[in-house]
Motif scaffolding. Sequence first.
Motif, mmCIF file in Angstrom:
data_model
loop_
_atom_site.group_PDB
_atom_site.id
_atom_site.type_symbol
_atom_site.label_atom_id
_atom_site.label_comp_id
_atom_site.label_asym_id
_atom_site.label_seq_id
_atom_site.Cartn_x
_atom_site.Cartn_y
_atom_site.Cartn_z
ATOM 1 N N GLU A 19 49.403 34.283 34.014
ATOM 2 C CA GLU A 19 49.433 35.036 35.226
ATOM 3 C C GLU A 19 48.341 35.870 35.702
ATOM 4 N N LEU A 20 47.715 36.138 34.365
ATOM 5 C CA LEU A 20 46.272 36.698 34.590
ATOM 6 C C LEU A 20 45.298 35.859 35.192
ATOM 7 N N VAL A 24 43.173 36.249 38.656
ATOM 8 C CA VAL A 24 41.894 36.409 38.827
ATOM 9 C C VAL A 24 41.308 35.493 39.974
ATOM 10 N N ALA A 25 42.158 34.617 40.208
ATOM 11 C CA ALA A 25 41.699 33.386 41.053
ATOM 12 C C ALA A 25 41.801 33.899 42.474
ATOM 13 N N PHE A 26 42.320 35.377 42.858
ATOM 14 C CA PHE A 26 42.114 35.887 44.201
ATOM 15 C C PHE A 26 40.870 36.549 44.098
ATOM 16 N N GLU A 108 37.715 32.349 38.173
ATOM 17 C CA GLU A 108 38.403 31.314 37.377
ATOM 18 C C GLU A 108 38.535 31.501 35.923
ATOM 19 N N LEU A 109 39.704 32.096 35.426
ATOM 20 C CA LEU A 109 39.834 32.553 34.115
ATOM 21 C C LEU A 109 39.451 31.407 33.021
ATOM 22 N N THR A 121 39.473 40.452 34.971
ATOM 23 C CA THR A 121 40.293 40.487 33.442
ATOM 24 C C THR A 121 40.697 41.542 32.831
ATOM 25 N N ALA A 122 39.674 42.534 32.824
ATOM 26 C CA ALA A 122 39.633 43.946 32.312
ATOM 27 C C ALA A 122 39.828 45.006 33.103
ATOM 28 N N ASP A 123 39.250 44.841 34.378
ATOM 29 C CA ASP A 123 39.158 45.932 35.510
ATOM 30 C C ASP A 123 39.367 45.362 36.661
#
Length: 453
Positions: A19-20, A24-26, A108-109, A121-123
Amino acid sequence: MEQALAATVAALQPRARAELAELVAFRSVADPAQFPRSECEAAAAWIADALRAEGFEDVALLDTPDGTQSVYGFLPGPATDAPTVLLYAHYDVQPPLGEDAWLTPPFELTERDGRWYGRGTADCKGGLIMHLTALRALKEHGGVPVNVKVIVEGSEEQGTGGLERYAEAHPELLAADAIVIGDAGNFRVGLPTVTATLRGMTLLRVSVDTLEGNLHSGQFGGAAPDALAALIRMLDSLRAEDGTTTVTGLMADAAWEGLQYPEEGFRKDAKVLDGVDLIGSGTVADRIWARPAVTVLGIDCPPVVGATPSVQASARALVSLRVPPGVDAADANRLLAAHLEAAAPWGARVAVEQIGQGQPFRADTASPAYAAMREAMRTAYDGQEMAIAGQGGSIPLCNTLASLYPDAEILLIGLSEPEAQIHAVNESVSPRELEKLSLTEALFLGRYAAGKG
């Protein structure tokens, strides 16, 4: 029960990562000049769908006065008299600062060396995933014991105050007994930390004009007043020789009492080059948590490539001033504007425009909610005691919530520990911290409900 909850949180980590990655992709930078608004709208819609899937009611996309959207949802607890906890995160992110500077694509994660990389990812997209994981784990072990409100902001990074103004206009919406702001971070990976203070911020755009138009530097240089040179002098006046912030009328000598930040540790975290000194005086904690700090965020001037031999007629800069608890951000804004105007040389014309502002914040760490968080962190982190730190950054909503709900207990936790490099290239999150803090939040909600019962 604690072991079972921990096992469930661990089992939910693959879902959290997936889900992350979707979030992140947005490219949800809340600045239409750089990224299309549709990216933020798509992220907000994703969050609304995720809340509905978890059984949240009254899920809504809130159109805030600054033109962005925040996402709200309510999850009813086991009884109408159960305490209400508000969980906060934001989905807007900082610009990538040049995608070619990243080792892997910013939106991209990517997993590398035991961390997950990507913008937000963090913020603070990871903060939302932390909230969702905690709630899912509780649902598998008897249910969520409190009423839960979730608010996910769309313009925190811009400091434009949309959600603050919306909350002030709808004061019943975010009312809660306790508020968990998932936008802070541990002092170190593995050291559970609550953030007790936040510096506020004022953001100004200063423009300088000296001529009707640029002039040939050979024909007029030496007598014609250079707007860029005037601006440089004005900006230099904001710091003493040692780098201490020196805004006329603004005190800069407060001391931080509590967890200290060793200088060598700070140099490593900040990646200070060998032989380069830190700026300011006092301890590192004094400088970053208890004192004001000015930063020149950008200057409009001709780039080196393509520059012509000209005396500049106009120049402007974006200036940020962080202010500690005990200092009113509006007062600091007036002092900064007055300082810049007074520092202008040669009678240069100066215009100062306020772009954003947020008040500093101080939490009551002696409240019952902090006791519940202390126990939760001790359990989740295998006996490690909770630390209390400050944070140099700003979360403007905190003071709005404190003003609207003076009896609410506000706690700040999150995933933005130093290795995360938030706001920089190659931002990342520690999966271990995500797991530990998701468990912490689940344990906290259980302990808080028991204490209020």
